[in-house]
Design a protein around this motif. Structure first.
Motif, short mmCIF file in Angstrom:
data_model
loop_
_atom_site.label_atom_id
_atom_site.label_comp_id
_atom_site.label_asym_id
_atom_site.label_seq_id
_atom_site.Cartn_x
_atom_site.Cartn_y
_atom_site.Cartn_z
N TYR A 33 8.46 -42.96 22.44
CA TYR A 33 7.78 -44.24 22.35
C TYR A 33 6.27 -44.05 22.21
O TYR A 33 5.60 -44.79 21.49
CB TYR A 33 8.10 -45.12 23.56
CG TYR A 33 9.52 -45.63 23.55
CD1 TYR A 33 10.02 -46.31 22.44
CD2 TYR A 33 10.36 -45.43 24.63
CE1 TYR A 33 11.33 -46.77 22.41
CE2 TYR A 33 11.66 -45.90 24.61
CZ TYR A 33 12.13 -46.56 23.50
OH TYR A 33 13.42 -47.03 23.47
N GLN A 34 5.73 -43.05 22.90
CA GLN A 34 4.29 -42.77 22.79
C GLN A 34 3.94 -42.38 21.35
O GLN A 34 2.94 -42.86 20.81
CB GLN A 34 3.91 -41.65 23.75
CG GLN A 34 2.43 -41.32 23.73
CD GLN A 34 2.10 -40.13 24.59
OE1 GLN A 34 2.77 -39.10 24.50
NE2 GLN A 34 1.08 -40.25 25.42
N TYR A 37 3.99 -45.47 19.20
CA TYR A 37 2.81 -46.30 19.48
C TYR A 37 1.57 -45.71 18.80
O TYR A 37 0.81 -46.44 18.15
CB TYR A 37 2.60 -46.41 20.98
CG TYR A 37 1.32 -47.13 21.34
CD1 TYR A 37 1.24 -48.51 21.27
CD2 TYR A 37 0.20 -46.42 21.75
CE1 TYR A 37 0.07 -49.19 21.59
CE2 TYR A 37 -0.97 -47.08 22.07
CZ TYR A 37 -1.03 -48.46 21.99
OH TYR A 37 -2.20 -49.10 22.30
N GLN A 40 1.69 -46.26 15.12
CA GLN A 40 1.41 -47.66 14.82
C GLN A 40 -0.10 -47.92 14.89
O GLN A 40 -0.66 -48.60 14.02
CB GLN A 40 2.15 -48.57 15.79
CG GLN A 40 1.90 -50.04 15.57
CD GLN A 40 2.56 -50.90 16.64
OE1 GLN A 40 3.17 -50.37 17.58
NE2 GLN A 40 2.42 -52.19 16.53
N GLN A 41 -0.75 -47.39 15.91
CA GLN A 41 -2.19 -47.57 16.05
C GLN A 41 -2.93 -46.94 14.87
O GLN A 41 -3.88 -47.52 14.35
CB GLN A 41 -2.69 -46.96 17.36
CG GLN A 41 -2.17 -47.64 18.60
CD GLN A 41 -2.62 -49.08 18.69
OE1 GLN A 41 -3.79 -49.38 18.55
NE2 GLN A 41 -1.68 -49.98 18.89
#
Length: 48
Positions: A33-34, A37, A40-41
């Motif tokens: 998940y990290q 994320y 995505q950033q």
């Protein structure tokens, strides 16, 4: 069926192994998940 006696040390080791397994499962999911994320950033920064 008779129950096999498990010494307290054997039981403790079983719990430790199970705890390690559960932590590895959780940690693998966390890292996944990290990574999602952070990707995505990164994509959002490129768009802006």
């Amino acid at each position: 069926m008779t129950k096999k006696y498990i010494s307290s040390e054997d039981y403790r080791q079983m719990l430790v192994r199970d705890g390690d397994r559960r932590f590895q499962e959780w940690h693998s999911q966390y890292l996944h998940y990290q990574k999602q994320y952070l990707n995505q950033q990164l994509k959002e920064r490129k768009v802006n």
